[in-house]
Scaffold this motif. Structure first.
Motif, PDB file in Angstrom:
ATOM      1  N   THR A 276       0.808  -1.215   0.000  1.00  0.00           N
ATOM      2  CA  THR A 276       0.000   0.000   0.000  1.00  0.00           C
ATOM      3  C   THR A 276       0.844   1.268   0.000  1.00  0.00           C
ATOM      4  O   THR A 276       0.597   2.196  -0.769  1.00  0.00           O
ATOM      5  CB  THR A 276      -0.930   0.012   1.232  1.00  0.00           C
ATOM      6  OG1 THR A 276      -1.743  -1.158   1.191  1.00  0.00           O
ATOM      7  CG2 THR A 276      -1.805   1.244   1.226  1.00  0.00           C
ATOM      8  N   THR A 280      -0.072   3.720  -3.051  1.00  0.00           N
ATOM      9  CA  THR A 280      -1.246   4.471  -2.638  1.00  0.00           C
ATOM     10  C   THR A 280      -1.073   5.953  -2.954  1.00  0.00           C
ATOM     11  O   THR A 280       0.007   6.530  -2.759  1.00  0.00           O
ATOM     12  CB  THR A 280      -1.501   4.288  -1.131  1.00  0.00           C
ATOM     13  OG1 THR A 280      -1.698   2.897  -0.872  1.00  0.00           O
ATOM     14  CG2 THR A 280      -2.736   5.053  -0.686  1.00  0.00           C
ATOM     15  N   HIS A 281      -2.140   6.560  -3.469  1.00  0.00           N
ATOM     16  CA  HIS A 281      -2.187   8.003  -3.772  1.00  0.00           C
ATOM     17  C   HIS A 281      -1.123   8.407  -4.811  1.00  0.00           C
ATOM     18  O   HIS A 281      -0.716   9.571  -4.840  1.00  0.00           O
ATOM     19  CB  HIS A 281      -2.024   8.839  -2.493  1.00  0.00           C
ATOM     20  CG  HIS A 281      -3.024   8.513  -1.441  1.00  0.00           C
ATOM     21  ND1 HIS A 281      -4.374   8.442  -1.679  1.00  0.00           N
ATOM     22  CD2 HIS A 281      -2.856   8.221  -0.116  1.00  0.00           C
ATOM     23  CE1 HIS A 281      -5.008   8.129  -0.564  1.00  0.00           C
ATOM     24  NE2 HIS A 281      -4.122   7.974   0.400  1.00  0.00           N
ATOM     25  N   LEU A 302      -4.915  -1.255  -8.574  1.00  0.00           N
ATOM     26  CA  LEU A 302      -6.164  -0.627  -8.152  1.00  0.00           C
ATOM     27  C   LEU A 302      -6.478  -0.978  -6.706  1.00  0.00           C
ATOM     28  O   LEU A 302      -6.970  -0.138  -5.940  1.00  0.00           O
ATOM     29  CB  LEU A 302      -7.301  -1.077  -9.072  1.00  0.00           C
ATOM     30  CG  LEU A 302      -8.662  -0.420  -8.832  1.00  0.00           C
ATOM     31  CD1 LEU A 302      -8.565   1.092  -9.017  1.00  0.00           C
ATOM     32  CD2 LEU A 302      -9.712  -1.000  -9.770  1.00  0.00           C
ATOM     33  N   ALA A 303      -6.179  -2.218  -6.299  1.00  0.00           N
ATOM     34  CA  ALA A 303      -6.417  -2.630  -4.916  1.00  0.00           C
ATOM     35  C   ALA A 303      -5.566  -1.843  -3.935  1.00  0.00           C
ATOM     36  O   ALA A 303      -5.918  -1.735  -2.751  1.00  0.00           O
ATOM     37  CB  ALA A 303      -6.140  -4.126  -4.770  1.00  0.00           C
ATOM     38  N   ARG A 305      -5.180   1.316  -4.061  1.00  0.00           N
ATOM     39  CA  ARG A 305      -5.801   2.649  -3.998  1.00  0.00           C
ATOM     40  C   ARG A 305      -4.880   3.771  -4.489  1.00  0.00           C
ATOM     41  O   ARG A 305      -4.524   4.687  -3.739  1.00  0.00           O
ATOM     42  CB  ARG A 305      -6.258   2.958  -2.573  1.00  0.00           C
ATOM     43  CG  ARG A 305      -7.389   2.072  -2.068  1.00  0.00           C
ATOM     44  CD  ARG A 305      -7.709   2.390  -0.624  1.00  0.00           C
ATOM     45  NE  ARG A 305      -8.837   1.624  -0.145  1.00  0.00           N
ATOM     46  CZ  ARG A 305     -10.093   2.082  -0.102  1.00  0.00           C
ATOM     47  NH1 ARG A 305     -10.349   3.309  -0.497  1.00  0.00           N
ATOM     48  NH2 ARG A 305     -11.071   1.310   0.342  1.00  0.00           N
ATOM     49  N   LYS A 307      -4.000   7.214  -6.673  1.00  0.00           N
ATOM     50  CA  LYS A 307      -4.782   8.417  -6.923  1.00  0.00           C
ATOM     51  C   LYS A 307      -5.442   8.347  -8.293  1.00  0.00           C
ATOM     52  O   LYS A 307      -6.611   8.712  -8.467  1.00  0.00           O
ATOM     53  CB  LYS A 307      -3.863   9.647  -6.838  1.00  0.00           C
ATOM     54  CG  LYS A 307      -4.556  10.963  -7.158  1.00  0.00           C
ATOM     55  CD  LYS A 307      -3.565  12.115  -7.076  1.00  0.00           C
ATOM     56  CE  LYS A 307      -4.239  13.440  -7.432  1.00  0.00           C
ATOM     57  NZ  LYS A 307      -3.248  14.555  -7.391  1.00  0.00           N
ATOM     58  N   ALA A 330     -13.213   0.971  -9.176  1.00  0.00           N
ATOM     59  CA  ALA A 330     -12.511   2.259  -9.135  1.00  0.00           C
ATOM     60  C   ALA A 330     -13.395   3.341  -8.527  1.00  0.00           C
ATOM     61  O   ALA A 330     -12.923   4.180  -7.741  1.00  0.00           O
ATOM     62  CB  ALA A 330     -12.057   2.647 -10.547  1.00  0.00           C
ATOM     63  N   ASP A 332     -15.823   2.852  -6.359  1.00  0.00           N
ATOM     64  CA  ASP A 332     -15.951   2.559  -4.925  1.00  0.00           C
ATOM     65  C   ASP A 332     -14.711   3.001  -4.147  1.00  0.00           C
ATOM     66  O   ASP A 332     -14.811   3.434  -2.994  1.00  0.00           O
ATOM     67  CB  ASP A 332     -16.186   1.068  -4.716  1.00  0.00           C
ATOM     68  CG  ASP A 332     -17.527   0.602  -5.255  1.00  0.00           C
ATOM     69  OD1 ASP A 332     -18.403   1.471  -5.456  1.00  0.00           O
ATOM     70  OD2 ASP A 332     -17.688  -0.609  -5.492  1.00  0.00           O
ATOM     71  N   LEU A 333     -13.537   2.862  -4.775  1.00  0.00           N
ATOM     72  CA  LEU A 333     -12.280   3.219  -4.104  1.00  0.00           C
ATOM     73  C   LEU A 333     -11.886   4.676  -4.338  1.00  0.00           C
ATOM     74  O   LEU A 333     -10.838   5.115  -3.864  1.00  0.00           O
ATOM     75  CB  LEU A 333     -11.154   2.299  -4.605  1.00  0.00           C
ATOM     76  CG  LEU A 333     -11.307   0.802  -4.308  1.00  0.00           C
ATOM     77  CD1 LEU A 333     -10.162   0.018  -4.938  1.00  0.00           C
ATOM     78  CD2 LEU A 333     -11.336   0.565  -2.802  1.00  0.00           C
ATOM     79  N   ASP A 334     -12.725   5.400  -5.091  1.00  0.00           N
ATOM     80  CA  ASP A 334     -12.453   6.810  -5.404  1.00  0.00           C
ATOM     81  C   ASP A 334     -11.121   6.963  -6.152  1.00  0.00           C
ATOM     82  O   ASP A 334     -10.289   7.819  -5.816  1.00  0.00           O
ATOM     83  CB  ASP A 334     -12.439   7.651  -4.119  1.00  0.00           C
ATOM     84  CG  ASP A 334     -12.541   9.144  -4.427  1.00  0.00           C
ATOM     85  OD1 ASP A 334     -13.040   9.491  -5.508  1.00  0.00           O
ATOM     86  OD2 ASP A 334     -12.078   9.954  -3.596  1.00  0.00           O
ATOM     87  N   VAL A 335     -10.933   6.126  -7.163  1.00  0.00           N
ATOM     88  CA  VAL A 335      -9.731   6.163  -7.999  1.00  0.00           C
ATOM     89  C   VAL A 335     -10.126   6.615  -9.397  1.00  0.00           C
ATOM     90  O   VAL A 335     -11.075   6.081  -9.982  1.00  0.00           O
ATOM     91  CB  VAL A 335      -9.058   4.775  -8.071  1.00  0.00           C
ATOM     92  CG1 VAL A 335      -7.866   4.798  -9.025  1.00  0.00           C
ATOM     93  CG2 VAL A 335      -8.622   4.325  -6.687  1.00  0.00           C
TER      94      VAL A 335
END
Length: 638
Positions: A276, A280-281, A302-303, A305, A307, A330, A332-335
């Motif tokens: 992560t 992540t981001h 994608l898992a 998360r 940006k 995507a 749901d995860l706000d990606v």
């Protein structure tokens, strides 16, 4: 005539049958009198019994409607219909005896028994005759399909019986491989041996052969079907009764089997640390996002998360599929999921995508990877695999991307095929960028075959099994390194977390797997047996086709250079200095010139000159006499 009959409503057909039954009643009555008295009654006698006949016809109409005799279709007139007719005639006999008392007509008791018997025989015979007349009319109005039934067992006999009332299909004979059944008759048809099928087809103008052997394994049925199709007729397979009621699969007994089941080992990265923090981001671009590795990279990234995830893909359908798969997750995860349709060889598009999306990490999986296709299309292979990598790497450095990871292959090690040579040149391009970059980290991750990917052996073998075999191998002793897409991608992402620039990461893929053993495993996993000299009655044969152009017996992950450990036990670093910058620039110019002019020979010359171990005219690694050391084990390429 046939069209007129077909246009009759069901009610009209029922009324016709009732009228026929009523017309047959006086005929049966007179016939019974003639039999009993041994003479045909005259008109005066019949007039005396006219009221009895009228009453009996009225009773027959009521009984016929109540019992549903007229609702039995002629084509479905079976033993049940015969029993219904017998009951109908018996009731009329009893009713006639009672009516004779009412109308004071003297008849001996045996007469109405005889009447019921004659009427039963008359009605049953009339229905059989009407069916034959209708079938004759229908058959003359249609071109009949003449068929041979392959298999004279229970299923075949049931099929032949059913076809007797079919208006458009006519069974002419049975064919059977069982010598005990040959020479007999079944359902009115002769049973012939299988080798006489060509003669039967020719003499009887057969259009179709129906396989009525549901107990035979699917591969053997397919093998028989292939042979029959060479005779120029259509082949169809009949399921068994148990298949029809759902006790067995109706179409195919093949099941989807997890590729990991054939590894012969546990997954390499089951206890992987969390990724992560590394992804992540972040804004991440995956080239070749619609391919086997690209799709799995997209899923795992994608898992984590990010940006933004940019899916860069040349194939429209592949891009559509992966975007459709990931779009809901995507959201749901706000990606931000950005699909880009284009080629990595398009420098302007690449530069615009990198700058517009502020890409931080590039995972470059786009490549032409199928050895035979690239072997036949070297210009396209060079353009996509080498120039595409150069374009993407150069624009990544110009855009200030933080990390660039090239997905490479074991076929790049002393390659004997053009695909491997082009991937080796792509590695050199990335190593050259690494030597000159002070901002972007350029690294390579190299691994072998991915189980279950498009064009790999497992989908190919599954397809060949579905066709009844044989499974085709290029050589009896061929071996390959295998890994599932999930574990390969997980290790790629791990390598990316501690890449510092200029490394060629080599994944530990375990021991190479003999392809012949893999073929046997897949056959047995699908519930079949291998047909060979030891088991001539097996289901699926394994056929050796010979090595293809550019194919090795044994793949290699490294040359004789030593491996350095990393913080992950399954990821090593191969020491490789690549080519000097001036030589890489010369290679790129030469490839551009060759591609622009369509000069395949120039592409070959480039590979021969700059790629260690490549020889265009050699088809096997054996020709080079190579000895390879992979993780402490020595493998001779023979």
């Amino acid at each position: 005539m046939s069209s007129l009959l077909k246009n009759l409503s069901r009610h009209q057909k029922q009324m016709i049958l009732i009228v026929v039954d009523l017309l047959l009643l006086p005929i049966a009555f007179v016939g019974a009198l003639a039999v009993q008295r041994n003479t045909f009654p005259d008109y005066t006698v019949l007039r005396e019994w006219s009221l009895l006949l009228v009453a009996l016809c009225s009773t027959a109409f009521v009984f016929s409607w109540a019992l549903g005799i007229s609702r039995i279709r002629l084509s479905a007139y079976d033993i049940h219909g015969v029993w219904q007719t017998a009951l109908f005639a018996t009731l009329l006999g009893v009713a006639g005896a009672g009516l004779s008392v009412v109308f004071t007509v003297s008849f001996p008791g045996s007469f109405f028994v005889l009447f019921a018997l004659v009427y039963f025989l008359t009605c049953a015979t009339a229905r059989i005759a009407m069916l034959q007349i209708l079938l004759t009319i229908y058959r003359r109005a249609h071109t009949r399909c003449r068929v041979v039934i392959y298999g004279a067992g229970t299923t075949g006999i049931q099929l032949a019986s059913a076809l007797k009332t079919h208006e458009a299909i006519e069974a002419v004979a049975f064919v059977e491989d069982n010598p005990r059944l040959v020479g007999t008759r079944a359902a009115g048809l002769s049973v012939y041996p299988g080798f006489k099928l060509p003669d039967i087809i020719e003499k009887n103008e057969v259009h179709r052969v129906l396989l009525a052997m549901p107990s035979l394994s699917m591969p053997k049925q397919l093998q028989i079907a292939k042979h029959i199709e060479t005779l120029g007729v259509e082949v169809q397979t009949l399921p068994s009764f148990s298949q029809l009621v759902g006790e067995e699969p109706l179409v195919n007994r093949l099941q989807n089997i997890s590729p990991a089941a054939f590894l012969g080992r546990t997954h390499l990265s089951q206890n992987a640390p969390d990724l992560t923090n590394a992804y992540t981001h972040r804004v991440i671009l995956i080239s070749g996002a619609g391919g086997s590795i690209g799709c799995e990279l997209s899923r795992q990234i994608l898992a984590a998360r990010p940006k933004r995830l940019v899916l860069f893909e040349l194939n429209e359908l592949a891009l559509y599929n992966i975007e459709k798969e990931l779009s809901a997750l995507a959201r749901d995860l706000d990606v931000d999921l950005i699909p880009i349709l284009g080629s990595v060889t398009d420098a302007r598009l690449v530069a615009n995508v990198l700058k517009t999306n502020n890409v931080e990490i590039v995972l470059h999986a786009a490549a032409y990877k199928h050895v035979p296709l690239v072997e036949k299309n070297p210009l396209a292979g060079m353009a996509n695999n080498v120039l595409g990598t150069h374009s993407l790497a150069r624009e990544a450095m110009a855009a200030g991307v933080a990390k660039f990871i090239l997905i490479s292959t074991d076929k790049a090690v002393r390659p004997s095929n053009f695909m491997g040579a082009s991937k080796r040149l792509a590695e050199m391009v990335v190593l050259d960028q690494a030597s000159r970059s002070t901002v972007c980290v350029f690294s390579v991750v190299r691994f072998g075959n991915v189980l279950g990917s498009s064009g790999s052996v497992i989908p190919l073998f599954q397809e060949q099994i579905a066709r009844g075999g044989p499974l085709t191998l290029t050589h009896r002793d061929t071996t390959r390194y295998f890994m599932t897409a999930q574990e390969a991608v997980q290790l790629v992402l791990h390598a990316g977390t501690f890449a510092s620039g200029g490394e060629i990461f080599v994944l530990d893929m375990g021991k190479p797997m003999p392809i012949y053993d893999l073929a046997r495993q897949i056959i047995e996993a699908n519930g079949y047996t291998v047909r060979d000299s030891a088991n001539p009655n097996g289901d699926i044969e394994i056929e050796i086709a010979g090595l293809r152009p550019g194919e090795k017996l044994h793949e290699e992950l490294i040359t004789n250079t030593p491996l350095q450990p990393t913080q992950h036990p399954k990821i090593m670093i191969a020491v490789d200095v690549g080519l000097p910058e001036i030589h890489v620039a010369a290679v790129i110019r030469a490839i551009r010139t060759a591609v622009a002019s369509g000069d395949k020979k120039a592409c070959t010359d480039i590979a021969v000159r700059w790629v260690d171990g490549y020889k265009r005219d050699r088809l096997q690694a054996k020709a080079f006499g190579l000895t390879t050391q992979v993780f402490g084990s020595t493998t001779q390429s023979d």
